[in-house]
Design an enzyme around this catalytic site. Structure first.
Site, PDB file in Angstrom:
ATOM      1  N   LYS A  66       0.858  -1.191   0.000  1.00 36.77           N
ATOM      2  CA  LYS A  66       0.000   0.000   0.000  1.00 36.77           C
ATOM      3  C   LYS A  66       0.892   1.239   0.000  1.00 36.77           C
ATOM      4  O   LYS A  66       1.927   1.268   0.687  1.00 36.77           O
ATOM      5  CB  LYS A  66      -0.878  -0.050   1.254  1.00 36.77           C
ATOM      6  CG  LYS A  66      -1.936   1.024   1.363  1.00 36.77           C
ATOM      7  CD  LYS A  66      -2.817   0.783   2.601  1.00 36.77           C
ATOM      8  CE  LYS A  66      -3.956   1.780   2.718  1.00 36.77           C
ATOM      9  NZ  LYS A  66      -4.818   1.518   3.888  1.00 36.77           N
ATOM     10  N   SER A  81      -9.768   1.183   2.785  1.00 38.10           N
ATOM     11  CA  SER A  81      -8.953   2.041   1.954  1.00 38.10           C
ATOM     12  C   SER A  81      -7.830   1.312   1.206  1.00 38.10           C
ATOM     13  O   SER A  81      -7.269   1.868   0.285  1.00 38.10           O
ATOM     14  CB  SER A  81      -8.325   3.127   2.832  1.00 38.10           C
ATOM     15  OG  SER A  81      -7.452   2.523   3.792  1.00 38.10           O
ATOM     16  N   SER A 138      -9.996  -1.318   6.886  1.00 35.47           N
ATOM     17  CA  SER A 138      -9.391  -1.131   5.564  1.00 35.47           C
ATOM     18  C   SER A 138      -8.581  -2.297   5.009  1.00 35.47           C
ATOM     19  O   SER A 138      -8.165  -2.240   3.856  1.00 35.47           O
ATOM     20  CB  SER A 138      -8.506   0.112   5.557  1.00 35.47           C
ATOM     21  OG  SER A 138      -9.308   1.252   5.437  1.00 35.47           O
TER      22      SER A 138
HETATM   23  N1  GLN Z   1     -13.454   3.392   6.290  1.00 33.71           N
HETATM   24  C1  GLN Z   1     -12.934   3.793   7.566  1.00 33.71           C
HETATM   25  C2  GLN Z   1     -12.570   5.250   7.510  1.00 33.71           C
HETATM   26  O1  GLN Z   1     -12.778   5.832   6.511  1.00 33.71           O
HETATM   27  C3  GLN Z   1     -11.747   2.948   7.928  1.00 33.71           C
HETATM   28  C4  GLN Z   1     -10.550   3.254   7.106  1.00 33.71           C
HETATM   29  C5  GLN Z   1      -9.350   2.465   7.501  1.00 33.71           C
HETATM   30  O2  GLN Z   1      -9.459   1.400   8.096  1.00 33.71           O
HETATM   31  N2  GLN Z   1      -8.193   3.000   7.178  1.00 33.71           N
HETATM   32  O3  GLN Z   1     -12.066   5.809   8.426  1.00 33.71           O
END
Ligand code: GLN
Length: 529
Positions: free
Chosen positions: A92, A167, A191
């Protein structure tokens, strides 16, 4: 589309590791096959922000030399080789790789090059892994669809008009599309698990503190954890084994031994299935939320029934504070993010504006560099931390966080081995479906974010298809039980090894490879029109 059995990209990492040791193929061939797939698919999928072919080939060639030397020395030398030798990994784009671009999906870091390796990058290098490149993500890991990337969205290889989740959507799509056998993501509220679920692969968020965050771009430091993606639990466990463990440079990384059992998950289906017998699993009723798609609920309940048939004991349980998870998370995570993101002032990192006085430069850099979702989070977080509101919001949220954790603790004290739940209430959704409604996007993580609030390990594994799209089954465990969770996951894989859905490949791989096909950004624009 039937796949070519000689195609190295279709093999599991543990199969590639065996073939490399026996000399059936070289690390260079493995790397070249994955690079070719990544480059071919990147127009149609956009899973990658950078593909570093020359560095990857150099690492593969070095692995081949190590392999050749070990082969000439004999079986003991081969057995002592590092576990990931010659195996490609997708990172990532918030993992620092010395000298490499690291954007975190944001314009504000465009052109920034990391001056050092993250702890996990060092660990991957020590384990012999080949770093193929960096994958797309929601800006600063804020999102559930990868549509908040400043560099355009990623498609889901099962349906190119749909999101891969987020994400860490780029890493998940890359692994699902056979661009890499392994991927690294981060999970602050879901994510890793949610994109793993939506792309039909395995993804684990380890216990908070299991993996050092040194060299990872921070989102919400008390929630962020790094974890593996792979196409089965054996591979995911091996990747976690390579990166886990105490690191002095992250004071929250725990001095807990990393179990070697992560490297040796049962190879035989019978042994793996047998290990399910007598396991006590809780089914939290609050996780079957309103708005859950019937197809998702059906697949999860079928998976639970299969586990019971294999001898697991499943009992309905309650986690009464689940309903406050989302509200609490959206105080704590933005509060921490607003502090973490204060460092992006255009002076320390990235290009930045230089044409005004200092304050004007900082304001212009941040105004232009951050996207709408990141600005929304900074505003929410700054508000929740401001004098006069701190007690009402931030302090209250921390108290509720303790109650959420206590719900889980009660079940571990009662003797449950793990909890079984859906990963996401829905299958992958269409581009644009939740962009205009932030709360609808936030609800994607209703079943994952309590696990981060409590610091627990959770893994998503594929459990079938609903209307042709993957459904994820989430297994949640007590702290430091990653090996046990992977053991359960491996058991579930064993009892469903012959299920017809297991042999279904992502339906739109061929379209993704079409050099004349639309890009994900063009698809998204078309759907919005
Ligand atoms: N979707 C969640 C957020 O937007 C979690 C994102 C994540 O785990 N980085 O904060």
């Amino acid at each position: 589309m039937a796949s070519d059995p000689t195609d190295l990209t279709r093999r599991y990492a543990h199969e590639l590791a065996d073939g490399l040791r026996s000399g059936a193929f070289s690390a260079r061939e493995v790397t070249d096959a994955h690079l070719a797939a990544a480059e071919r698919d990147n127009r149609g999928l956009h899973a990658w922000l950078t593909i570093d072919a020359s560095t990857a080939r150099r690492q593969a060639d070095a692995a081949d030399q190590t392999l050749a030397a070990a082969r000439s020395e004999g079986p003991a030398a081969l057995a002592a080789l590092p576990a990931l030798l010659g195996l490609p990994v997708a990172l990532k784009d918030l993992v620092s790789v010395e000298g490499g671009q690291c954007t975190a999906g944001s314009r504000i870091l465009e052109g920034y090059h990391a001056p050092y390796d993250a702890h996990i990058t060092e660990r991957l290098r020590a384990s012999g892994a080949v770093l193929l490149g960096k994958t797309n993500m929601d800006e600063f890991a804020m999102g559930s669809s990868t549509e908040h990337s400043a560099f355009g969205p990623t498609s889901n290889p099962w349906d190119l008009d749909r999101v891969p989740g987020g994400s860490s959507g780029g890493s998940a799509a890359a692994v699902a599309a056979f661009n890499a056998p392994f991927g690294i993501g981060t999970d602050t509220g879901g994510s890793i698990r949610q994109p793993a679920g939506l792309c039909g692969i395995v993804g684990m968020k380890p216990t908070y503190g299991r993996v050092s965050r040194y060299g990872i771009v921070a989102f919400a430091s008390s929630l962020d954890q790094i974890g593996p993606f792979a196409r089965d639990s054996r591979d995911a466990a091996a990747l976690l084994h390579a990166v886990a463990g105490r690191d002095e440079r992250d004071s929250t990384s725990a001095p807990m031994p990393v179990p070697d059992s992560l490297l040796g998950l049962a190879a035989s289906d019978d042994a793996a299935a047998g290990a399910l017998r007598g396991k006590r699993l809780g089914l939290p009723r609050e996780y079957f939320v309103a708005g859950m798609e019937p197809g998702v609920e059906a697949r999860v309940r079928e998976a639970v029934a299969a586990l019971e048939t294999a001898g697991a004991i499943v009992e309905e349980v309650s986690l009464p504070h689940t309903e406050y998870g989302l509200a609490t998370y959206y105080i704590v995570a933005p509060a921490e993010a607003s502090a973490n993101l204060a460092r992006y002032d255009g002076i320390r990192y990235g290009p930045g504006r230089r044409d005004g006085d200092t304050l004007a430069n900082v304001l212009a850099t941040r105004g232009e560099g951050f996207g709408a979702e990141v600005k929304r989070r900074i505003m929410l977080g700054t508000y929740a931390l401001s004098a006069g509101y701190y007690d009402a919001f931030y302090l209250k949220a921390q108290k509720v966080r303790t109650l959420i954790k206590a719900d889980f603790d009660r079940l571990w004290a009662d003797g449950f081995d793990a909890l079984v739940a859906p990963t996401s209430p829905t299958v992958a959704f269409r581009f644009g479906a939740r962009l205009a409604d932030p709360v609808a996007m936030y609800l994607s993580d209703a079943c994952t974010l309590p696990v981060n609030m409590a610091g627990l390990p959770g893994v998503s594994i594929p459990c079938g298809l609903s209307e042709g799209l993957p459904v994820g089954l989430q297994l949640i465990g007590a702290p430091w039980t990653e090996a046990e969770l992977f053991g359960l996951a491996r058991g579930y894989e064993a009892i469903t090894a012959d299920a017809p859905w297991r042999s279904v490949e992502p339906a739109q791989l061929a379209q993704a490879a079409d050099p004349a096909g639309p890009t994900p950004a063009e698809r998204a624009a078309g759907l919005a029109a």
